[in-house]
Design a protein around this motif. Structure first.
Motif, mmCIF file in Angstrom:
data_model
loop_
_atom_site.group_PDB
_atom_site.id
_atom_site.type_symbol
_atom_site.label_atom_id
_atom_site.label_comp_id
_atom_site.label_asym_id
_atom_site.label_seq_id
_atom_site.Cartn_x
_atom_site.Cartn_y
_atom_site.Cartn_z
ATOM 1 N N ASP A 8 5.870 6.547 2.836
ATOM 2 C CA ASP A 8 4.416 6.327 2.910
ATOM 3 C C ASP A 8 4.040 4.946 2.398
ATOM 4 O O ASP A 8 2.918 4.735 1.941
ATOM 5 C CB ASP A 8 3.689 7.407 2.102
ATOM 6 C CG ASP A 8 4.104 7.402 0.638
ATOM 7 O OD1 ASP A 8 5.228 6.956 0.349
ATOM 8 O OD2 ASP A 8 3.310 7.834 -0.213
ATOM 9 N N ARG A 19 -4.812 5.750 -9.710
ATOM 10 C CA ARG A 19 -4.683 5.755 -8.243
ATOM 11 C C ARG A 19 -6.021 5.437 -7.580
ATOM 12 O O ARG A 19 -7.024 5.198 -8.238
ATOM 13 C CB ARG A 19 -4.122 7.094 -7.737
ATOM 14 C CG ARG A 19 -2.799 7.486 -8.384
ATOM 15 C CD ARG A 19 -2.337 8.871 -7.938
ATOM 16 N NE ARG A 19 -1.193 9.318 -8.716
ATOM 17 C CZ ARG A 19 0.080 9.134 -8.399
ATOM 18 N NH1 ARG A 19 0.375 8.493 -7.287
ATOM 19 N NH2 ARG A 19 1.043 9.579 -9.170
ATOM 20 N N ASN A 20 -6.001 5.438 -6.232
ATOM 21 C CA ASN A 20 -7.202 5.168 -5.424
ATOM 22 C C ASN A 20 -7.870 3.861 -5.859
ATOM 23 O O ASN A 20 -9.077 3.798 -6.081
ATOM 24 C CB ASN A 20 -8.186 6.328 -5.524
ATOM 25 C CG ASN A 20 -9.266 6.235 -4.440
ATOM 26 O OD1 ASN A 20 -9.040 5.630 -3.394
ATOM 27 N ND2 ASN A 20 -10.427 6.817 -4.691
ATOM 28 N N LEU A 65 0.836 -1.199 0.000
ATOM 29 C CA LEU A 65 0.000 0.000 0.000
ATOM 30 C C LEU A 65 0.874 1.252 0.000
ATOM 31 O O LEU A 65 1.812 1.362 0.789
ATOM 32 C CB LEU A 65 -0.915 -0.008 1.222
ATOM 33 C CG LEU A 65 -1.931 1.134 1.362
ATOM 34 C CD1 LEU A 65 -3.190 0.631 2.079
ATOM 35 C CD2 LEU A 65 -1.353 2.322 2.143
ATOM 36 N N ASP A 66 0.525 2.192 -0.897
ATOM 37 C CA ASP A 66 1.243 3.462 -0.980
ATOM 38 C C ASP A 66 0.228 4.597 -1.008
ATOM 39 O O ASP A 66 -0.756 4.537 -1.750
ATOM 40 C CB ASP A 66 2.116 3.500 -2.242
ATOM 41 C CG ASP A 66 2.957 4.759 -2.316
ATOM 42 O OD1 ASP A 66 4.069 4.750 -1.799
ATOM 43 O OD2 ASP A 66 2.479 5.747 -2.911
ATOM 44 N N LEU A 67 0.469 5.641 -0.178
ATOM 45 C CA LEU A 67 -0.447 6.779 -0.148
ATOM 46 C C LEU A 67 -0.265 7.622 -1.406
ATOM 47 O O LEU A 67 0.857 7.860 -1.856
ATOM 48 C CB LEU A 67 -0.197 7.644 1.093
ATOM 49 C CG LEU A 67 -0.370 6.943 2.441
ATOM 50 C CD1 LEU A 67 -0.088 7.926 3.581
ATOM 51 C CD2 LEU A 67 -1.759 6.350 2.585
ATOM 52 N N ASP A 68 -1.373 8.091 -1.975
ATOM 53 C CA ASP A 68 -1.323 8.899 -3.192
ATOM 54 C C ASP A 68 -0.980 10.349 -2.845
ATOM 55 O O ASP A 68 -1.575 10.938 -1.934
ATOM 56 C CB ASP A 68 -2.674 8.847 -3.922
ATOM 57 C CG ASP A 68 -3.015 7.443 -4.386
ATOM 58 O OD1 ASP A 68 -2.074 6.665 -4.647
ATOM 59 O OD2 ASP A 68 -4.219 7.115 -4.468
ATOM 60 N N VAL A 120 -8.522 4.201 4.769
ATOM 61 C CA VAL A 120 -7.535 5.255 4.494
ATOM 62 C C VAL A 120 -8.196 6.506 3.950
ATOM 63 O O VAL A 120 -7.779 7.632 4.240
ATOM 64 C CB VAL A 120 -6.458 4.729 3.520
ATOM 65 C CG1 VAL A 120 -5.559 5.862 3.032
ATOM 66 C CG2 VAL A 120 -5.609 3.647 4.185
ATOM 67 N N GLN A 158 -8.664 0.449 1.742
ATOM 68 C CA GLN A 158 -8.826 1.695 0.976
ATOM 69 C C GLN A 158 -9.918 2.580 1.571
ATOM 70 O O GLN A 158 -9.769 3.801 1.647
ATOM 71 C CB GLN A 158 -9.158 1.378 -0.476
ATOM 72 C CG GLN A 158 -7.939 0.953 -1.276
ATOM 73 C CD GLN A 158 -8.175 1.062 -2.755
ATOM 74 O OE1 GLN A 158 -9.178 0.541 -3.259
ATOM 75 N NE2 GLN A 158 -7.266 1.711 -3.470
ATOM 76 N N SER A 185 -5.282 5.892 -1.531
ATOM 77 C CA SER A 185 -4.146 4.974 -1.556
ATOM 78 C C SER A 185 -4.229 4.080 -2.782
ATOM 79 O O SER A 185 -5.305 3.870 -3.353
ATOM 80 C CB SER A 185 -4.114 4.115 -0.284
ATOM 81 O OG SER A 185 -5.283 3.329 -0.191
#
Length: 881
Positions: free
Chosen positions: A534, A608-609, A490-493, A560, A557, A575
């Motif tokens: 992140d 993304r997302n 998982l990576d934050l946008d 977050v 998701q 994310s």
């Protein structure tokens, strides 16, 4: 012929030189002929005492007029006598202490050539040691009275360090009754002084002096006058001349161990010896090779001709000092050690404990002395454990390890024990020593350190170390049960934008809140880990199927994406998640993590997302991206980049005022690439600093070429965020300017609005340091961020560049026109210049001219040209209005 005038004498020649030159440059004695003889008397023929014979054969009688030839003959003889006298050093100095005359004998005696002595301060050529004051008083007396000073002996040291005894007579040379120089006539009496000292020593003492195994120094006026061979060896000198004339402080460190300066301590001991006859003391010495040692000194004082002499008997006691220190340290260590120490006899009966043992265990000496070593052990370990200890002791005389001990109140505590057998001179065991260290706190620290090593410092989640350990166990279990497990990456946008715009404090609070939400979405058997930045990695152990992983990914998701309220700020964050599943997407940890990472990047590329499961097509695209990244790294090494320059035009005059450096990549396979194709990859893989530095150097080199060709063009260079944040940026820029000898006014550095939005003291410091170099500072792409123009008054900015996105439909879009109008107006109020990018039509240029915009660049000005074309073939283009 009339009487000789002073002016006639000075205009005469001697040895091919003007006498006046001799007087002023080398022969002050001759120069003062007028004053020493009194010019008026000299003119009247009274330069010499009247006698029955003429001064020289063939010359006039006293009272008769002197001819020029007579005066020159007399001057010649005086100068010759002074210059060539081999045994008398003749020299002079004026009221400022500057040497005016220095004969050949002075050069030989003092080792300073005439050319090096003339014009130098007298004090730089000779030192009178502790008699400096007396010598100064004697000189002052001559200046004050004009009378000569009686000859006396002086102990001097030359500029080269040579010690001498001289007999010096001083007399003044006057002009008009006022002393102008002092002449000194010195005779070397060193041998005579030595002969005076020798009888005082005595023949018997001389024999003892030479043959003694102990070092003996003969000291006069606190200076070494003689040293025996043992002293030469002790101080590691080539010969005794190396020691002569030096003080004991010269063979000592600056300070003695007591903290007292060696020079002051030496003077104190000498005074004590004079008062008491002798004194004995320990002294820290320094050999000529720079080695320290301890010496025992017996200093005995005697007098000779009302002068104090002393001799020092010295013996190296470094070994004794070391032994004393060892014994002292041993006692201090035993009593003051923070570890508990006890000593037993050979039968293991306790004979001594230190203070720390009582403090740690609570047992007093009365409780312990005479008891057996094993009486107060905790009894937790097996009896065989203690048998093993003594079995090892019988073989090695040493054992150490962790044991459990008991305090006097019955409390148990962990301790580290080192047990050692001590043997006497015959090799038989005489004692045992045990050192016990209470390791309770160490155990706690180790546990805490292990926790820190396995957990992220910010979120307290397991880090990569603990994650890999748990993933290894989960894979073993999955193989054994033939079940599935999933890895979620998982990576934050757009997390970087949050950090840049709101600061790292808000970013850290966000990461902690995200971690808390992720934990709530998984089971106890699962693991949530922070990998850094992140990025989070989640292990879903023993899942029933892919649907389970998809449901968890969707749940993560949703969690977050809920609104965050942090530090008074509301944030909406999304994310991107990549999922890999064992055994389909990999059989080992590295493959599963890599494939989950690849899937996450594809989730970002799809908008993304969202979340993506790994597949083989993703891997192929990732391999292509890695290849592109490797090619970019190789491009840095092979210098495959080149620069093109876009002209910056003054709207009012139409003249070119600068050129913006634009980087291009000549890819070996893909051809010419614009920065949009590779800058993003360069930022992600950390290549922007070396690339940015290369651009800065190339642009400055080209600006220098233009300057030498007669075209002082300001070159503009974009600074990336990574470049701007590096330490000592102003120093790096200064080095580049200096290496190309480029005036700082011909360099313009462009920073993005995002850098300014970060604000803070560090940004202001960096911008101020760059401005102090003299370079121009510009905000690039202004209008795309959220900064206010009024906010910019705190920054040393020279120019704003309106982003090209506002120019696209400037004549048809009222909002864009209004924004540009406001930017220009407010920038003018802050005394900043305004430049517009992306100008492609005459209508756009006309609109900007009407607003009073200062500069523009874009296709309408000129298509980008290579530096070589701009500087050479394009010279006429550079010069056009």
């Amino acid at each position: 012929m009339g009487g000789l005038q002073a002016s006639d004498l000075q205009r005469a020649t001697f040895g091919g030189c003007l006498v006046s030159d001799l007087i002023s440059k080398q022969s002050p004695a001759a120069a003062e002929m007028e004053s020493s003889f009194d010019c008026d008397a000299f003119k009247e023929g009274r330069a010499r005492d009247e006698r029955d014979q003429p001064p020289f054969p063939g010359q006039a009688w006293p009272g008769m007029p002197w001819t020029t030839e007579d005066a020159l003959e007399l001057l010649s003889r005086i100068v010759a006598v002074i210059e060539l006298t081999p045994s008398v050093s003749v020299h002079s100095f004026d009221r400022s202490g500057t040497v005016r005359y220095w004969n050949m004998a002075s050069a030989e005696l003092y080792g300073t050539p005439m050319g090096d002595a003339l014009g130098q301060p007298w004090s730089a050529l000779l030192s009178y040691g502790d008699k400096e004051g007396e010598f100064a008083d004697a000189v002052a007396h001559v200046w004050r009275t004009g009378q000569s000073c009686p000859a006396r002996d002086w102990h001097v040291r030359t500029a080269a360090g040579k010690a001498l005894w001289i007999n010096c007579a001083m007399f003044a040379v006057a002009r008009g009754g006022e002393p102008e120089q002092i002449f000194c006539m010195d005779v070397d009496v060193t041998e005579r002084k030595q002969e005076e000292i020798e009888p005082a020593v005595g023949l018997n003492f001389r024999h003892l002096f030479e043959q003694s195994a102990d070092a003996i120094l003969l000291i006069e006026d606190e200076r070494i006058a003689d040293a025996n061979p043992a002293a030469v060896r002790l101080f590691q000198c080539e010969n005794k001349e190396r020691m002569m004339g030096r003080a004991m402080a010269d063979f000592s460190p600056l300070q003695q161990p007591t903290g007292e300066l060696s020079a002051a301590a030496n003077a104190h001991m000498a005074a004590h010896a004079r008062a008491e006859g002798n004194c004995r003391y320990d002294w820290r010495c320094l050999t000529s090779q720079g080695e320290l040692f301890w010496a025992e000194v017996v200093l005995t004082s005697i007098t000779l001709d009302r002068q104090y002499l002393s001799y020092a008997l010295m013996r190296d006691i470094s070994v004794r000092k070391k032994s004393e220190r060892s014994l002292h340290l041993a006692a201090q260590v035993f009593e003051n050690s923070r570890d508990a120490i006890l000593v037993t006899d050979r039968q293991q009966a306790i004979i001594s404990i230190n203070r720390s043992y009582s403090e740690v265990t609570g047992f007093s000496p009365a409780d312990m002395l005479g008891q057996q070593l094993t009486v107060y052990r905790a009894g937790v370990e097996e009896q065989t454990f203690y048998h093993q200890i003594w079995s090892e002791m019988a073989v090695t005389d040493h054992w150490q390890g962790e044991v459990t001990c008991q305090r006097s109140n019955g409390e148990l505590y962990p301790a580290w024990m080192a047990l050692t057998a001590m043997r006497d001179g015959q090799g038989a065991i005489s004692n045992y020593m045990a050192i016990l260290s209470d390791i309770t706190e160490r155990k706690k620290r180790e546990e805490h350190t292990r926790h820190l090593a396995e957990h992220d410092f910010l979120t307290d989640l397991p880090n990569r170390v603990l994650l890999l350990d748990r993933l290894s166990l989960a894979l073993l279990s999955a193989r054994r049960k033939h079940s599935m497990l999933a890895i979620l990456f998982l990576d934050l946008d757009h997390f970087k934008d949050i950090n840049d715009s709101m600061g790292h404090q808000v970013g850290d609070l966000l990461l902690k809140e995200v971690a808390a939400r992720l934990i709530q979405c998984v089971r106890g058997v699962d693991t949530v880990s922070r990998q850094g930045g992140d990025e989070f990695l989640i292990i879903l152990a023993d899942i029933g199927g892919i649907d389970h992983a998809a449901n968890v990914a969707a749940s993560l998701q949703r969690a977050v994406s809920q609104v965050y309220r942090l530090a008074g700020v509301e944030l909406n964050v999304s994310s991107s998640i990549g999922v890999s599943v064992f055994p389909n997407d990999g059989q080992d940890m590295d493959t599963l993590i890599k494939n989950a990472d690849i899937a996450m990047y594809h989730a970002k590329e799809r908008g993304r997302n969202g979340f993506q499961f790994f597949n083989s097509e993703m891997n192929e695209r990732t391999v292509e991206r890695v290849k592109f990244e490797n090619g970019l790294r190789q491009a840095v090494c092979d210098e495959e980049f080149f620069l093109e320059y876009q002209p910056q035009i003054d709207i009012g005059s139409g003249a070119m005022v600068g050129a913006e450096a634009l980087i291009r990549w000549q890819h070996p396979e893909l051809g010419r690439l614009l920065p949009e194709r590779f800058i993003g990859v360069a930022e992600e893989c950390g290549l922007m600093i070396p690339i940015g530095h290369w651009v800065l150097r190339q642009a400055c080199r080209q600006a220098r070429i233009w300057l030498e060709s007669g075209y002082p063009v300001v070159v503009a260079v974009n600074l990336s965020v990574a470049q701007f944040m590096q330490k000592n940026l102003d120093g790096r820029v200064a080095d580049v300017l200096r290496s190309f000898a480029l005036p700082a006014s011909l360099l313009e550095l462009e920073v993005t609005e995002a850098i300014i939005m970060k604000g803070g003291a560090s940004v202001i410091r960096t911008l101020t340091a760059l401005r102090e170099l003299g370079v121009k500072l510009t905000i690039d792409d202004f209008g795309t961020g959220y900064s206010r123009l009024s906010f910019l008054k705190n920054y040393p900015i020279d120019k704003l560049k309106i982003d090209r996105s506002f120019m696209t439909d400037i004549t048809g879009n009222a909002d864009d026109a209004a924004i540009i109008t406001a930017i220009v107006a407010m920038a003018k109020s802050l005394k900043m210049k305004v430049s517009a990018e992306g100008v492609e039509t005459a209508a756009q240029l006309g609109f900007l001219r009407g607003l009073g915009c200062d500069q523009y660049q874009g296709f309408y000005a000129s298509s980008a040209m290579r530096a070589a074309e701009l500087g050479c073939d394009g010279a006429s283009w550079l010069a056009r209005p």
